[in-house]
Every structure is written in C-alpha cells, then in structure tokens.
Design a protein around this motif. Structure first.
Motif, PDB file in Angstrom:
ATOM      1  N   LEU A  85      45.110  47.270  32.178  1.00 34.10           N
ATOM      2  CA  LEU A  85      45.621  46.136  32.946  1.00 34.10           C
ATOM      3  C   LEU A  85      47.087  45.933  32.585  1.00 34.10           C
ATOM      4  O   LEU A  85      47.497  46.194  31.464  1.00 34.10           O
ATOM      5  CB  LEU A  85      44.823  44.870  32.615  1.00 34.10           C
ATOM      6  N   GLN A 136      43.931  37.124  27.431  1.00 32.03           N
ATOM      7  CA  GLN A 136      43.041  35.973  27.294  1.00 32.03           C
ATOM      8  C   GLN A 136      41.639  36.257  27.815  1.00 32.03           C
ATOM      9  O   GLN A 136      40.812  35.358  27.894  1.00 32.03           O
ATOM     10  CB  GLN A 136      43.624  34.778  28.065  1.00 32.03           C
ATOM     11  N   LEU A 137      41.372  37.494  28.203  1.00 29.43           N
ATOM     12  CA  LEU A 137      40.066  37.814  28.784  1.00 29.43           C
ATOM     13  C   LEU A 137      39.207  38.572  27.794  1.00 29.43           C
ATOM     14  O   LEU A 137      39.708  39.268  26.916  1.00 29.43           O
ATOM     15  CB  LEU A 137      40.237  38.692  30.033  1.00 29.43           C
ATOM     16  N   SER A 138      37.891  38.478  27.956  1.00 35.18           N
ATOM     17  CA  SER A 138      36.988  39.288  27.147  1.00 35.18           C
ATOM     18  C   SER A 138      36.940  40.702  27.718  1.00 35.18           C
ATOM     19  O   SER A 138      37.436  40.962  28.802  1.00 35.18           O
ATOM     20  CB  SER A 138      35.585  38.684  27.162  1.00 35.18           C
ATOM     21  N   GLY A 139      36.309  41.604  26.962  1.00 36.13           N
ATOM     22  CA  GLY A 139      36.241  42.990  27.405  1.00 36.13           C
ATOM     23  C   GLY A 139      35.547  43.134  28.742  1.00 36.13           C
ATOM     24  O   GLY A 139      36.020  43.820  29.652  1.00 36.13           O
ATOM     25  N   GLY A 140      34.416  42.455  28.886  1.00 33.45           N
ATOM     26  CA  GLY A 140      33.679  42.543  30.142  1.00 33.45           C
ATOM     27  C   GLY A 140      34.487  42.004  31.312  1.00 33.45           C
ATOM     28  O   GLY A 140      34.451  42.545  32.419  1.00 33.45           O
ATOM     29  N   GLN A 141      35.226  40.928  31.078  1.00 39.93           N
ATOM     30  CA  GLN A 141      36.054  40.364  32.146  1.00 39.93           C
ATOM     31  C   GLN A 141      37.176  41.318  32.511  1.00 39.93           C
ATOM     32  O   GLN A 141      37.481  41.512  33.696  1.00 39.93           O
ATOM     33  CB  GLN A 141      36.630  39.014  31.701  1.00 39.93           C
ATOM     34  N   ARG A 142      37.796  41.928  31.509  1.00 33.57           N
ATOM     35  CA  ARG A 142      38.874  42.872  31.802  1.00 33.57           C
ATOM     36  C   ARG A 142      38.352  44.013  32.657  1.00 33.57           C
ATOM     37  O   ARG A 142      39.031  44.484  33.574  1.00 33.57           O
ATOM     38  CB  ARG A 142      39.464  43.442  30.521  1.00 33.57           C
ATOM     39  N   LEU A 167      32.249  48.150  25.267  1.00 33.59           N
ATOM     40  CA  LEU A 167      31.619  46.829  25.293  1.00 33.59           C
ATOM     41  C   LEU A 167      30.361  46.808  24.441  1.00 33.59           C
ATOM     42  O   LEU A 167      29.759  47.844  24.206  1.00 33.59           O
ATOM     43  CB  LEU A 167      31.256  46.460  26.736  1.00 33.59           C
ATOM     44  N   ASP A 168      29.970  45.605  24.034  1.00 35.48           N
ATOM     45  CA  ASP A 168      28.755  45.575  23.206  1.00 35.48           C
ATOM     46  C   ASP A 168      27.510  45.656  24.084  1.00 35.48           C
ATOM     47  O   ASP A 168      27.554  45.471  25.293  1.00 35.48           O
ATOM     48  CB  ASP A 168      28.753  44.369  22.267  1.00 35.48           C
ATOM     49  N   LYS A 170      24.731  44.097  24.955  1.00 39.96           N
ATOM     50  CA  LYS A 170      24.222  43.134  25.933  1.00 39.96           C
ATOM     51  C   LYS A 170      25.103  43.106  27.180  1.00 39.96           C
ATOM     52  O   LYS A 170      24.631  43.133  28.304  1.00 39.96           O
ATOM     53  CB  LYS A 170      24.193  41.748  25.265  1.00 39.96           C
ATOM     54  N   VAL A 171      26.450  43.068  26.948  1.00 37.89           N
ATOM     55  CA  VAL A 171      27.383  43.028  28.080  1.00 37.89           C
ATOM     56  C   VAL A 171      27.258  44.301  28.897  1.00 37.89           C
ATOM     57  O   VAL A 171      27.325  44.295  30.130  1.00 37.89           O
ATOM     58  CB  VAL A 171      28.836  42.852  27.561  1.00 37.89           C
ATOM     59  N   GLU A 174      24.335  44.098  31.291  1.00 37.93           N
ATOM     60  CA  GLU A 174      24.625  43.226  32.437  1.00 37.93           C
ATOM     61  C   GLU A 174      25.520  43.936  33.436  1.00 37.93           C
ATOM     62  O   GLU A 174      25.274  43.905  34.642  1.00 37.93           O
ATOM     63  CB  GLU A 174      25.353  41.959  31.962  1.00 37.93           C
TER      64      GLU A 174
ATOM     65  N   GLU C 177      49.121  52.258  31.554  1.00 38.68           N
ATOM     66  CA  GLU C 177      49.530  51.291  32.588  1.00 38.68           C
ATOM     67  C   GLU C 177      50.363  51.969  33.664  1.00 38.68           C
ATOM     68  O   GLU C 177      50.203  51.689  34.854  1.00 38.68           O
ATOM     69  CB  GLU C 177      50.314  50.136  31.950  1.00 38.68           C
ATOM     70  N   PRO C 288      39.395  43.141  22.425  1.00 39.31           N
ATOM     71  CA  PRO C 288      39.133  41.844  23.049  1.00 39.31           C
ATOM     72  C   PRO C 288      37.817  41.269  22.538  1.00 39.31           C
ATOM     73  O   PRO C 288      36.855  42.005  22.336  1.00 39.31           O
ATOM     74  CB  PRO C 288      39.031  42.181  24.540  1.00 39.31           C
ATOM     75  N   PRO C 289      37.789  39.958  22.306  1.00 39.94           N
ATOM     76  CA  PRO C 289      36.529  39.356  21.868  1.00 39.94           C
ATOM     77  C   PRO C 289      35.563  39.312  23.032  1.00 39.94           C
ATOM     78  O   PRO C 289      35.981  39.333  24.185  1.00 39.94           O
ATOM     79  CB  PRO C 289      36.942  37.946  21.457  1.00 39.94           C
ATOM     80  N   GLU C 290      34.290  39.271  22.751  1.00 45.16           N
ATOM     81  CA  GLU C 290      33.326  39.263  23.836  1.00 45.16           C
ATOM     82  C   GLU C 290      33.221  37.900  24.489  1.00 45.16           C
ATOM     83  O   GLU C 290      33.041  37.778  25.676  1.00 45.16           O
ATOM     84  CB  GLU C 290      31.950  39.705  23.323  1.00 45.16           C
ATOM     85  N   ARG C 291      33.329  36.842  23.661  1.00 41.20           N
ATOM     86  CA  ARG C 291      33.296  35.513  24.258  1.00 41.20           C
ATOM     87  C   ARG C 291      34.553  34.794  23.808  1.00 41.20           C
ATOM     88  O   ARG C 291      34.549  34.151  22.780  1.00 41.20           O
ATOM     89  CB  ARG C 291      32.069  34.725  23.749  1.00 41.20           C
ATOM     90  N   PRO C 292      35.654  34.968  24.517  1.00 39.09           N
ATOM     91  CA  PRO C 292      36.913  34.416  24.027  1.00 39.09           C
ATOM     92  C   PRO C 292      36.945  32.912  24.181  1.00 39.09           C
ATOM     93  O   PRO C 292      36.263  32.349  25.038  1.00 39.09           O
ATOM     94  CB  PRO C 292      37.952  35.052  24.952  1.00 39.09           C
ATOM     95  N   THR C 293      37.763  32.260  23.325  1.00 38.99           N
ATOM     96  CA  THR C 293      37.954  30.823  23.499  1.00 38.99           C
ATOM     97  C   THR C 293      38.896  30.640  24.681  1.00 38.99           C
ATOM     98  O   THR C 293      39.875  31.358  24.811  1.00 38.99           O
ATOM     99  CB  THR C 293      38.593  30.213  22.249  1.00 38.99           C
ATOM    100  N   ALA C 295      41.886  29.417  27.112  1.00 43.39           N
ATOM    101  CA  ALA C 295      43.256  29.034  26.787  1.00 43.39           C
ATOM    102  C   ALA C 295      43.354  27.523  26.763  1.00 43.39           C
ATOM    103  O   ALA C 295      42.680  26.825  27.496  1.00 43.39           O
ATOM    104  CB  ALA C 295      44.211  29.614  27.830  1.00 43.39           C
TER     105      ALA C 295
END
Lengths: 362, 293, 304
Positions: A85, A136-142, A167-168, A170-171, A174, C177, C288-293, C295
């Motif tokens: 991205l 600001q996105l998680s791996g699955g969102q990216r 990805l881990d 569970k994700v 999905e 990219e 990247p975190p799986e469940r990010p906080t 913004a």
C-alpha cells in the motif's frame, strides 16, 4: 478472460525457477498455485502479471500474445504478499490511484472516482476507514484495501501472491471465506499463490501443484486429493506414511504384509514404495502370527474426536535415513474401547495404499 | 480482443531467449545521466591529473615527491592524522557509549552537536581553534606559561584534526551500539562476568569493526584536511607544513608538474583508503547481519 | 528468579553509578572543549569591539560580494547535485546491473580526496596551461579564477551528499510500492512523483541541507580554483581567510559568525529530518497488529 501459458522457462542466475510450464486457465476460474517454497509458483504469477519476463515461452490472454506487453498495459490486478500500500496516501487515495493515473482521455471525473472508490470500499466492508493511513490498519484490513485497489481498474484477471501468508490463523480463515464469496460475486478470473494446502483445497475451483519449477498435477481439489498423480502430490497433500518394499506381479511386499497393486501387475521384484494415509491404517492388539507390521505404541494423542497414534516398528527394515515412525488415526471412541496403552505392542496393516515403483536408474 | 483460445497443447513457433525487461522505467535515463555527470565532474578531471603526471619522467616524478620538504610533510600529515584518529577512537567510543546507554538533561542537544564538525565550514573551525589555543586565547593563556604550546606547531594540527574527525567515529559506532543485544550482556553477567569483563570480551568485539571503520574514515578525512589546519599550523617548512599546503605553494610558484606529482601521491593514498573503508564497511555489515537472528 | 537475583542481574548489565557519572562527565567535558568552546570563541571574537564594529564589518562591500557569491554557488550546485542524487539513487536502488558497486564507490570518492586535490584537477583541465586552456582563452571564457570554476569545484566536493543519503533509504524501502503503481497503470514519472517522492521526502531534505552546508562552507577546493580576487572570486570562507591574514580579526570573525549560524541552523533542520526518517523506517519494520487501537479522535463514519 482466459489465460494460456506455453512452454515457459525462467532462470535466475544458475537456478532454474520454471521448466517448460504449460497451463490453461479458463475464464472466470479461481485457480490456486500450490507448492513448497522455491517451487516457482510466485515466479509464474509474476510472469503472468508482467513483472518478470520468461526466458522462453509465451503468455496469451484470450488467445492474444501478451508476452511482450508491459505490465502497465496488461490490465491485471496484483495483490502483493506484503500489500505494498502507498504509505503516504490515505486509504481512499490508495484505492483511487489506478483511476487517477489513467491518461487524460480515459480518466474519470472526480465525482465518478469518488463514487467508484466508495462502492469498492463498501464491497470490502471498510468504507469507514477511508481517511485512515495504511499504518493505522491491521493486517487483514490492509489486505482487503490492497484487493480493493487492484479491483478499482476493473482488471481482467486478479493475481494474489500469498494473500493470507502474513496473517494469524483466525483472520486467515475469515478472509479465505470472504475471498471465495467475493469471487462468486464478481466472477473475475483469479489466480492465487499459496503454500498452504488447506487454503488451496478449500478456496479454489482448481488446484495446480508445482514442485521445483514443474507442474505436477492440475485438477479440482477433490480430484487431486483422491487421485494424486505423483509421489510429490501425495506427500504434499495431507499427512502420509511412506513404506518401502518390493513389488512383484501385482503384490507389494512390506514387512509382514502384502498389498494388492493391480496397476503394477507386470512388476518383477521391483523396488517400490507405498503411501498410506493415517486414517487408512488398521490398528489391532498384537497376537503372534497376525499379518501386519508389528510396532510399539510410543505416543497416543487423544484430543477431540480423533486419536493420533505414533508407532515405532519393532523391526526396522526401512532404508537408512528414513524415519520409521508410523502415524495412524483412529476414532477416539474406538481407541478408548480397545484400551491401548503407551508401550504396548500392536500390529498395523494398511487398508488402502497408493503404490509407486522406484524409477529405474538409467 | 478476439475471444479465441489457443487450442490446448498447441505450440506457438519457438522464440529466441529474451533479454529480461525491467518493469520499473527510467533505467537508461537515470544510469545515463549518472554516468554522464560522473564522467564530467569526476573522471575527466581526475584523468587530467593522471595524464599530467605521466608527462613527467620517472626521475622528475621521484624528485618531486621525495624532496626533503615533501617527506617532512608526509610524516607530519600522516602522523598527525593517525594520532588524531586514535584519540577520536577513544573519545568517540566514549561519547557514543554515553549517548546510547545513559540519559542526562540536554542529551538531544549534545547528540545534535556531535555533527557540528560536519556542518561548520573548515575555515571557521580553523580560526576559532586558533583563537582559543593561541597565547592570548582562552585556553592558550593557561597553558603557555607552563611551556605547553598548542598553536602554530604540530600540536595544533592534531587538535584541529581531532575536531573534524570526531563525528566519523561517533556516528559509525552509535548505530551498532544501539542495535547491540542486551541479552548477550545479560548472559555474560549470569555466567559470572564483571562489568569490565563483559565489556571487553562481549561488547567490544562486536563493535570493533565499526570502530575500525570510523577510524579509517576519520583518518582519510584528516589526511586531506586543509581549511581547519592552515590557520593553526604555523606552516613552517619541515616543521609544521602539511602536504596539501605543499601542493598549493607549488601551484603558486607555477610548478604545475610538481604540484600534480604530489597530488597524485595523495590521490593514490585516497583510493587505497577508500577501498579499505569499503571493505571494512561490508565486513561490518556481514557481521551485524549475522547478529540479528 | 527471585527479586534479589533480578536486581543483581540488572545491576550487572549497567555500570556502577560512579562509573556512569565519570564517563558522562568526561564525555561532556570533551564535547564542551572541542565543540562548544570554538563556537563561543567565534561569537566572542566577532563582538569584541561591540555591535557597531560587527555590523560595519558585514556592511563592507567586499563582504557583501563574498556573501552573494557564496549564495550563487550554492544556488547552482545544490539543485544540480539534487538531480544527480535522485537519478543515481533511483538507478542504484531500483535495479541490478553489473558495475553497480563500482558506481557506488565512485560516488564516495570525493569524501576521501583532499579538497586541495579536488581544486587542482579543475585547474589542470580548465586552467591556462590545462587541456582546454588555449581554447577557452581563444573564446575569452574564464572558468578557473572565475565563478564557473568555483561552482565546478563546489559541485565535485558536494555531489555525494544527497546520493549517499537516498541510496540506503530507497534500498530499505524496496520496490513493491513502485511495482504496484506500475501494475495499476502509472507511467514512470507518475510513479516517481506520487509514490517514491513522498516516501523519500525526509531523506531528501536531510541530504539537501548537508549538501548546502558543505557548498557554502567549502574552503580548500575553492581556494585553489578561485584566484582570491577580492570582490570577485571570494566566497565567504575565502573572505574570512583574507581578513584574518590581514589581522582584521573582528571582521573575519563577523563573517565567520554568519557561517557558524548557518551551521547551527543546518544542525537543527538535520535533527528534525533525521528524527522523522527514523520513525518512518521503524514503522516500516513493524508488523501490523491484528486488532489495532483506533486513531485518536477517529469517527466511525467518513465525510462524503
């Protein structure tokens, strides 16, 4: 749009990545390229995209030779393994990118771009993230944004490089289901690369197994599972036990057991090996004279509905370097009824096996 | 676009092996411009130097580069650079250690200040160091009565070279110290090592390549340094005259050949140092790549 | 490990407090002596005869032409080196080709060559006795002992700064990219402008600021090439030298103080750029975190 791959060869330095690959992909198909790392599947995907050029051979999109067409002109959508991205653009701008860089004549208006991007973000269920940045996105969102970005230019074929690798678990599950549903909705010819056989078998219409730059087998998931064409395929899909023995006139002789192999009726005392799935092994208490492989139960793992048994043969007649451990699976209920204990001597016999003759040394 | 599909198994006519196409455009443009620029700015002028040197006969060349004044300047230049680089290794390591491991008020400012010798023009450094160390300067006025003269002699040269070489060692060692794994030191401590033993046997060997690289870079810079040195040096032939100054005085006397000869010697040494530094840097990279497992 | 052992272990990986204070003290004294004192000396000497003498020194016409020449040199050298730096970094970081390491070494060359040698080589090419000397004399073009020569020598000494900053940065950022942009249909220029440039922004600023500082402060190379013609071919550093050698100490330090100020501004901008670059590289390396906080201040809906 269909894809034809003809006689593709590719090498990197002294490493031959692809050897004479031929493949046909039907329009609207969801195809999985499956194999261990280094088998050439990503290289093949990148050649289809135009990010690499084959040394020899050609790629055709619906019959037209696109081998020399630059990636920019091929109208493919590519989703990179690490998403790629654009980190300084918002999610909205990322998805809009392909539309914004079109030549002036073909570029949609700002309002059209906004509409299209919003629709795509709704499709991937992330419209609420439009103003965020990739960091600001998680791996699955990216992953889903990368997909939306690739779809924005309405590609004829969608190519995904190990889409769920980072990805881990569970994700991953999905997203697998979600990708399948998306494909059923859009019907774009799609090819994805994976080393996870469960993923390939669960998601794809057709699976192509590759090993060391060569296509080993291509068929529906059920097909390749039930009728593996080569030892590699058999060993790669699912757990398997490997036994060495000798085949003679339709019978394979292993220690203490003979298996019928009608397909090798004219074998003359040839070296052979048999693949047996853990659930195709029959396990009984040892009685002297019983037919089968005598083995000690070294470990029994009974978690859930299946009992997984690890057995070590009492007599090891397998070739050196070959792990003699036998893995068997029986229903947990049966295990409890028979009351096996670790350390007990049992006898193991295959109900079904796939036999391959040792290729003759030339 | 036709919708015809190639019949399965059909083989199109064979194509000769292709040259790989680069996906990202601009290779020829950027490589061409880069090479053009380098030729114009670097290679052509440097070759002028070499060609001019070849117009000298061997005895002429030898005489130009081994005259007594010139030899004295080599001893001074390389000697002072060596001492200054060694001092920078010790204090540079110290400064890097303090910046990485400890915290104190104003640390960020100190960290930024380390790069001052990079940013400050050499002439400014030259005159301010002279002002400080001359007999009537802030520091000089304390030391001269005791007979320690730091300006207008080789001592001043060493001090100026310490100034300009400091950032090289600090900036080369700092990232290595930052990446150093604390766990290695913890393991050594668990096994019974004292702090000094841990430092000398565990930490020091891992930063040694970076130290060596920093030393080489400080040394290379010091050997060629001109602006910060000529004000404080005194510039007396045979005593406090550095090699770059010899080149300039030969130029002022229109002895182009002699100036070129000495410049060639310096250039050859620069090349050798450059290769040594590159080698050290790739050794350092290999070492640190092995550590981050 | 019980509490006592943990405390001992932590004590084991840091030095005793007295060692820490001593080392910090020595380091700070060293830095003070070698870095702070010279700066202070510049300020003191420049103001030794008061503000009026200081201002007078800067208003002098020769000082002004030196300042002007320094700025012109930087104004020409830095943009040219910027274009070079970007081109060289693009071709070295994005492609594989034979001779790449030779090219990289060549770019590092000015760092190990003495500035006097750097000036000399241009005299040998463009000077009266140089290769192009007769041709230039014929056409009445002056390069050596004139402004063009100064600019050339400055370009030689400063061109590596931007390239050396961008090359490792672009290598660390990878090609993904840019390739993604290509697949999406962007042309080469669009890819560079929209994708690469924002990513290297801080590295560019860092390189430009260092290049500029060195271009304005270069002494040795320019000294050889300029001919020291007062009012015409003197840059600020050369002017400082002339004033100093004429024992006009206050004037010399006054001009020097401007250069010192430039150095401090350079350091300040450099620190900011460095900090931004570091935080971007760190963000790159993190998974990247799986469940990010979410913004801070983010709202659920998007404004249409």
């Amino acid at each position: 749009m269909s894809i034809e791959i003809r006689n593709v060869n590719k090498h990197f330095g002294t490493f031959q990545a692809l050897s004479d690959v031929n493949l046909d992909i039907a329009s609207g198909e969801l195809l999985a390229l499956l194999g261990p790392s280094g088998c050439g599947k990503t290289t093949l995907l990148r050649i289809i995209a135009g990010l690499e050029t084959p040394d020899t051979g050609s790629i055709h999109f619906s019959g037209e030779d696109t081998t020399d067409v630059h990636v920019r002109e091929r109208n493919v959508g590519f989703v990179f393994q690490h998403y790629a991205l654009f980190r300084h653009m918002s999610v909205f701008e990322n998805v809009a990118f392909g539309l914004r860089v079109k030549p002036r004549g073909q570029r949609p208006s700002d309002a059209q771009i906004k509409q299209k991007v919003t629709d795509l973000l709704k499709l991937v269920q992330l419209d609420w993230l439009a103003d965020r940045y990739p960091s600001q996105l998680s791996g699955g969102q990216r992953q889903r944004i990368a997909l939306a970005r690739a779809l924005a230019v309405e590609p004829q074929v969608l190519l995904l490089d190990e889409p769920f690798g980072a990805l881990d678990a569970k994700v991953r599950k999905e997203l697998r289901r979600w990708l399948r549903r998306l494909h059923d909705e859009l019907h774009v010819t799609s090819i994805f690369v994976t080393h996870d056989q469960e993923e390939a078998l669960e998601v794809a219409d057709r699976v192509v197994l590759m090993n060391k730059g060569v296509v080993e087998q291509s068929g529906s998931p059920q097909d390749v599972w039930d009728h593996p064409a080569s030892p590699f395929v058999y060993g790669f899909l699912g757990d398997v036990n490997l036994f060495h023995g000798r085949a003679h006139e339709g019978l394979l002789h292993l220690d203490g057991v003979a298996i019928h192999t009608p397909e090798h009726a004219d074998a003359q005392n040839a070296q052979a090996f048999a693949y047996v799935r853990p659930h195709d092994l029959d396990v009984q208490r040892y009685t002297p004279g019983a037919s089968g492989i005598v083995a000690t139960l070294s470990r029994a793992i009974v978690v859930g509905p299946i009992a997984r048994l690890e057995l070590l043969p009492v007599e090891n007649n397998q070739p050196a370097g070959h792990d003699p451990l036998i893995e068997a699976q029986i229903p947990a209920q049966q295990f409890r009824e028979l009351g096996f204990k670790e350390g007990e001597t049992l006898v193991v016999s295959p109900r079904k096996a796939r036999v391959f003759l040792q290729p003759q040394a030339s | 676009m036709t919708s015809a599909v190639l019949p399965h198994g059909a083989v199109p006519p064979p194509v000769a092996r292709r040259t790989p196409v680069r996906v990202l455009p601009g290779f020829n443009l950027t490589l061409g411009f880069t090479v053009f620029y380098l030729c114009l700015i670097v290679l052509i002028p440097l070759s002028a130097l070499l060609f001019k040197t070849f117009t000298l006969t061997w005895p002429q060349f030898w005489e130009a580069v081994t005259g007594p004044r010139v030899l004295a300047s080599y001893r001074l230049t390389f000697g002072a650079s060596f001492i200054a680089a060694m001092v920078n290794v010790v204090f540079g390591l110290l400064v890097a250690w303090v910046l990485v491991r400890y915290s104190f008020p104003g640390k960020k400012i100190v960290d930024a200040l380390v790069d001052l010798p990079f940013a400050l023009p050499t002439a400014v450094a030259g005159i301010s160091l002279t002002a400080l160390l001359a007999g009537n300067g802030w520091i000089g006025q304390f030391l001269e009565p005791h007979g320690i003269q730091l300006a207008f002699n080789p001592n001043g040269i060493v001090i100026a070279l310490i100034f300009i070489g400091l950032p090289f060692v600090v900036r080369t060692v700092q990232p290595v110290l930052e990446d150093a794994e604390k766990e290695l030191e913890e393991a050594a401590t668990c096994l019974g090592a004292t702090r000094w033993q841990t430092f000398s046997r565990v930490v020091f060997p891992s930063i040694a390549p970076a130290l060596l690289t920093g030393f080489a870079m400080a040394f290379a810079r010091a050997v060629g340094e001109y602006g910060s040195v000529i004000f404080i040096a005194g510039n007396m032939p045979m005593v406090s005259e550095i090699t770059p100054l010899i080149i300039i005085s030969k130029l002022e006397q229109y002895d182009y050949a002699g100036a070129t000869a000495v410049a060639t010697v310096m250039l050859v040494i620069s090349f050798i140092l450059l290769l040594v530094i590159n080698g050290l840097q790739s050794w350092q990279r290999k070492r640190s790549a092995g550590n981050t497992q | 490990m019980n509490q006592n052992n943990i405390r001992t272990a932590q004590r084991g990986t840091t030095e005793a407090p007295w060692v820490r204070y001593a080392l910090t003290g020595i380091a700070l004294v060293f830095m003070f002596l070698f870095l702070v004192l010279p700066l202070a000396a510049v300020a003191t000497e420049a103001l030794r005869k008061g503000w009026d003498a200081y201002a007078e020194a800067l208003r002098e016409p020769d000082a002004w032409s030196a300042i002007r020449l320094t700025f012109i040199t930087a104004l020409v050298a830095v943009p040219l080196n910027l274009v070079f730096g970007v081109a060289a970094a693009w071709c070295i970081a994005k492609y594989e080709f034979k001779g790449k390491s030779f090219l990289t070494t060549l770019i590092d060359l000015p760092f190990s060559v003495s500035p006097v040698v750097a000036g000399l080589i241009y005299v040998l090419v463009f000077g009266a006795q140089g290769w192009f000397g007769p041709w230039l004399a014929e056409h009445d073009i002056k390069i050596v002992f004139a402004v063009p020569g100064i600019i050339l020598a400055t370009i030689f000494v400063t061109f590596p700064f931007i390239a050396r900053e961008l090359i490792p940065l672009m290598q660390a950022q990878g090609n993904d990219e840019e390739q993604a942009a290509q697949v999406l249909g962007a042309t080469g220029w669009q890819t560079f402008w929209y994708v690469t440039l924002p990513n290297i922004k801080w590295g560019l600023i860092y390189g430009v600021i260092l290049c500029n500082a060195r271009a304005m402060g270069e002494f040795g190379a320019v000294s050889v090439v300029s001919g020291h013609i007062r009012g015409q071919t003197n840059t600020m550093p050369l002017h400082v030298e002339i004033l100093y050698n004429e024992y006009q100490s206050v004037a010399a330090f006054a001009v020097a103080s401007l250069l010192a100020l430039l150095a401090l501004v350079t350091l300040a901008i450099k620190s900011v750029a460095e900090w931004r670059m570091e935080s971007e590289l760190k963000a790159l390396a993190e998974l990247p975190p799986e469940r990010p906080t979410p913004a801070r201040g983010a709202t659920a809906g998007i404004a249409n």
